[in-house]
Write a protein that holds these residues in place. Structure first.
Motif, short mmCIF file in Angstrom:
data_model
loop_
_atom_site.label_atom_id
_atom_site.label_comp_id
_atom_site.label_asym_id
_atom_site.label_seq_id
_atom_site.Cartn_x
_atom_site.Cartn_y
_atom_site.Cartn_z
N GLY A 80 40.52 33.80 45.61
CA GLY A 80 39.99 34.28 44.33
C GLY A 80 40.78 35.46 43.80
N ALA A 81 41.14 36.39 44.68
CA ALA A 81 41.94 37.54 44.26
C ALA A 81 43.33 37.10 43.80
CB ALA A 81 42.06 38.53 45.42
N VAL A 83 43.11 35.84 40.33
CA VAL A 83 43.00 36.92 39.33
C VAL A 83 44.37 37.47 38.98
CG1 VAL A 83 42.18 39.28 38.97
CG2 VAL A 83 40.65 37.56 39.98
N LEU A 118 46.23 34.93 36.94
CA LEU A 118 45.64 34.82 35.61
C LEU A 118 46.08 35.98 34.72
CD1 LEU A 118 43.68 33.24 33.79
CD2 LEU A 118 41.83 34.71 34.65
N LEU A 119 46.14 37.18 35.28
CA LEU A 119 46.63 38.33 34.51
C LEU A 119 48.08 38.12 34.09
CD1 LEU A 119 45.07 41.28 36.57
CD2 LEU A 119 44.40 40.50 34.28
N ALA A 129 47.05 29.84 38.83
CA ALA A 129 45.77 30.57 38.83
C ALA A 129 44.60 29.61 38.99
CB ALA A 129 45.62 31.38 37.54
N PHE A 165 41.83 29.56 42.10
CA PHE A 165 40.38 29.65 41.89
C PHE A 165 39.67 28.44 42.49
CE2 PHE A 165 41.35 32.49 38.10
CZ PHE A 165 40.89 33.64 38.75
#
Length: 431
Positions: free
Chosen positions: A109-110, A113, A116-117, A200, A204
């Motif tokens: 999950g990290a 993130v 995704l950024l 990403a 997830f």
């Protein structure tokens, strides 16, 4: 599997007879595939491996799309790979101390993130911030390689662990072969940032799928009670440093040959498509070689693991030697022959480490091997590139293979001597 089960290299105790209930060949793989929870584990493995395999090419495209410079893309790739290698062992240690379900979900999950950024704000962030995010994306989930492998080895029956390792390496090799094509499709269909967005999404989804993994902890009950002796991570690394050196040497050899192959064939007048075909064929036979290797157990694990690596280095060096004959088919034949034992070389060392290290440290050990491979492959790009410019692709391949051969030989001899002098304390029998 421990030394008493698989035999040793020069130890006094001979390998016992194979149990009558043990399954070999295809039956071993069938037994692994029937393991409860394997489907969820396989889904998580694929979703975890895809972003890692896409990253080298995807980050190059991202850097170019944002700045118009391939140099920035190279910086992003380097930051991701170096951070992943530096953090792999230490993040793998977390899997040895925490339940794999929650740890896998957390780190994937990290990772999602961070990617995704990168995808959403790529055009707004500075290059320094992009490099930082790429590094964090590589580091945060670096331990999942060893964590998922350790979990699989706990899930399957002990006598099918080589087969399980073969299946895992086969899936990983397939993903690494297919991911560059996936990146190319996404770039052609959309934009240079799309592959990072897909990375990403995969991260997830992998984190969500990880919630279905077994609840078991990789930590033994005796460790949880504080009964097992504790050992610093540096001590564990020293325990299996020959395997780290040999895995790094194997990937150094592969990386150097892969970098030099296009220049070598172009100098011989071959078409631009031939290097890709040879690399693809080598990967394909490597997958088959891994399946064959994992279909049985091998005696004298340390000795033949070193032998496999020495043969691999000789075959890759042969690619350079036969190139003086200016026959592309000979170059291809030697490269494909080396590729046929590439996966077995890495599998054999993983099995050696599994014998040397107690189960409560498997995640750390497997992740450390992963880091050594990354360092070896990364170093090969720098060294081979410089050697090609200095002495040409033929001697670059020969020189790099010779260096790897020397490292493999020294590390292998040290490992065998350590095993015979009792440098490795007896490990508890695996569950």
């Amino acid at each position: 599997m421990n030394d008493q089960e698989a035999g040793t290299d020069g130890d006094e105790t001979p390998a016992p007879a194979i149990p009558a209930t043990e399954k070999r060949g295809l039956a071993g793989y069938v037994s692994v595939l029937r393991t409860p929870g394997l489907t969820v584990w396989a889904v998580v493995l694929v979703l975890q491996r895809v972003p890692v395999a896409m990253a080298p090419l995807a980050l190059v495209y991202l850097g170019y799309a944002v700045t118009g410079s391939f140099l920035v893309g190279g910086l992003l790739v380097s930051a991701h790979a170096l951070a992943e290698a530096a953090a792999a062992g230490w993040m793998g240690r977390r899997f040895d101390r925490r339940p794999p379900r929650g740890e896998t979900a957390l780190v994937l999950g990290a990772e999602g993130v961070f990617f995704l950024l990168l995808f959403v704000f790529a055009h707004q962030f500075s290059v320094a911030l992009l490099v930082l995010l790429a590094a964090l994306g590589g580091a945060v989930s670096a331990g999942t390689y060893g964590g998922l492998r350790s979990l699989l080895q706990r899930m399957v029956p002990a006598h099918t662990r080589p087969a399980a390792l073969g299946l895992e390496e086969t899936v990983s090799a397939t993903i690494w072969a297919a991911s560059p094509a996936l990146v190319g499709v996404l770039v052609a269909a959309g934009a240079g940032t799309w592959p990072v967005g897909a990375m990403a999404v995969a991260s997830f989804l992998g984190g969500l799928a990880a919630l279905g993994l077994p609840r078991q902890s990789l930590l033994l009950a005796s460790d949880q009670a504080g009964e097992a002796p504790k050992q610093r991570s540096s001590g564990r690394l020293w325990q299996f440093w020959p395997s780290l050196a040999q895995d790094g040497a194997a990937m150094f050899t592969l990386g150097a040959a892969s970098v030099a192959l296009p220049a070598l064939l172009m100098a011989m007048g071959s078409g631009a498509a031939l290097p890709g075909l040879i690399l693809g064929a080598a990967s394909a036979v490597g997958v088959l070689g891994g399946l064959v290797y994992g279909s049985r157990r091998w005696p004298r694990q340390r000795a033949h693991a070193t032998g496999l690596l020495l043969v691999y280095c000789v075959l890759v060096g042969g690619v350079g030697l036969v190139s003086v004959l200016n026959e592309a088919y000979l170059v291809g034949a030697f490269f494909v022959a080396a590729g046929s034992i590439q996966v077995p070389v890495l599998m054999s060392r993983a099995l050696v480490v599994q014998e040397q290290v107690p189960p409560q440290d498997w995640s750390f050990a497997f992740s450390s091997l992963y880091a050594a491979k990354g360092i070896g492959y990364g170093a090969a790009g720098l060294v081979a590139g410089a050697a090609i410019s200095a002495v040409g692709p033929t001697w670059a391949i020969i020189a790099c293979a010779a260096v790897a051969l020397l490292v493999a030989l020294v590390a292998g001899v040290c490992d065998l001597l350590r095993s015979r002098t009792g440098s490795h304390p007896a490990q508890p029998r695996n569950p």
